[in-house]
Scaffold this active site. Structure first.
Site, mmCIF file in Angstrom:
data_model
loop_
_atom_site.group_PDB
_atom_site.id
_atom_site.type_symbol
_atom_site.label_atom_id
_atom_site.label_comp_id
_atom_site.label_asym_id
_atom_site.label_seq_id
_atom_site.Cartn_x
_atom_site.Cartn_y
_atom_site.Cartn_z
ATOM 1 C CB SER A 53 -5.867 -19.795 -31.435
ATOM 2 O OG SER A 53 -6.759 -19.028 -30.645
ATOM 3 C CE1 TYR A 54 -10.821 -18.187 -29.731
ATOM 4 C CE2 TYR A 54 -12.330 -16.800 -30.966
ATOM 5 C CZ TYR A 54 -11.633 -17.075 -29.809
ATOM 6 O OH TYR A 54 -11.761 -16.229 -28.731
#
Length: 314
Positions: A53-54
């Site tokens: 998700s980064y």
């Protein structure tokens, strides 16, 4: 050479400071990220932590930016086998939650971005209580058996669900969590200490804490009357409004002075010495921020110094 630390019951051995990849593709562009990764590994580091998700929270980003940068770095340096790579599943905008098909698809997407055939340590990023632990563990076990994942870990999981997961793994002979990634630092102890730490200790899990420096607060740069130019300044600065925050900073400053090391090094040193903790996670946006982090590998705090910090942070 810095002695490596074993991650719980796994075969993974890591440097006592994990490099956080949350800044890659956010506050550090590709060139800066490569420089930080180069300097970290040159300093003896071998443990890189990221997530699929980064950095989806950044306007214009979709998630996966950090993994993509790390994958390009592996390809450019040809050093994949030298690094213990950790990433996470469950929070990518396209792969939310821990349903079996979601985990499978997210793992394959991470492998593509990272340009590798295996992930050394694969965490469930956030628990998904809509999915039984039997299904989550069963799917993670599939990935281990397929050779896509070496070890599994959990982050942001309750003590109850953690214990339930471990019991299921042991009972069925399936892949078992070996690492726990809790929110834990000198100004946030109750996020780990207590039932969660007790489960980890009882079952032989290694803890790899995130927010080890409380979003920068424990670097000592936040002081009353100062302003800090950082994307995380608002969150870190709130600790000044508590009684504990300034008390901890005073203790850190005194001990850092005695050892002639940065405040951040001492904060990480306290955490690295805590029961069950194998390696705190900290990120560096620039190469200049790295020495204070790497120095934890060579710092040994005295018993009375550890006790002083433990008391100040109570």
């Amino acid at each position: 050479m810095t002695p490596l630390r074993k991650l719980g019951s796994s075969d993974l051995e890591v440097f006592p400071l994990a490099l956080g990849g949350n800044v890659f593709g956010w506050t550090a562009d590709e060139a800066q990220s490569f420089a930080v990764l180069d300097a970290y590994t040159a300093g003896g580091g071998n443990f890189v932590d990221t997530a699929d998700s980064y950095s989806a929270w950044v306007p214009g980003n979709k998630g996966g930016e950090s993994e993509t940068i790390i994958g390009k770095w592996f390809a450019a340096r040809g050093n994949r086998s030298d690094v213990v790579l950790a990433t996470k599943v469950g929070a990518h905008p396209q792969y939310k939650g821990l349903a079996p098909d979601t985990i499978r698809a997210a793992a394959d997407a991470s492998l593509r971005r990272l340009g590798t055939d295996h992930i050394d340590l694969y965490y469930t990023h956030f628990d998904d209580t809509s999915v039984p632990v039997e299904e989550i563990i069963g799917t993670l076990d599939e990935l281990v058996r397929a050779g896509k994942v070496r070890e599994i870990g959990a982050s942001n999981l309750s003590a109850e669900r953690l214990a339930e997961s471990l019991e299921f793994s042991d009972r069925e002979g399936l892949a078992r969590y070996t690492v726990l990634q809790p929110h834990y630092n000198l100004v946030s102890r109750d996020t780990y200490e207590g039932p969660l730490q007790e489960v980890a200790s009882r079952t032989g899990l290694a803890a790899v804490p995130y927010f080890a420096l409380a979003a920068g607060f424990l670097t000592g740069k936040y002081r009353p009357g100062t302003s800090v130019d950082s994307a995380r300044a608002e969150g870190a600065g709130k600790h000044l409004e508590t009684e504990r925050g300034p008390r901890v900073l005073d203790a850190l400053a005194e001990i850092a002075g005695a050892h002639d090391v940065p405040v951040a090094t001492v904060a990480l040193g306290w955490l690295a010495a805590r029961p069950t903790v194998a390696a705190p996670i900290a990120s560096a946006r620039t190469v200049d921020q790295l020495p204070a982090l790497l120095a934890v590998a060579h710092l040994t705090l005295k018993d009375d110094e550890l006790a002083r910090l433990t008391e100040a942070s109570a």
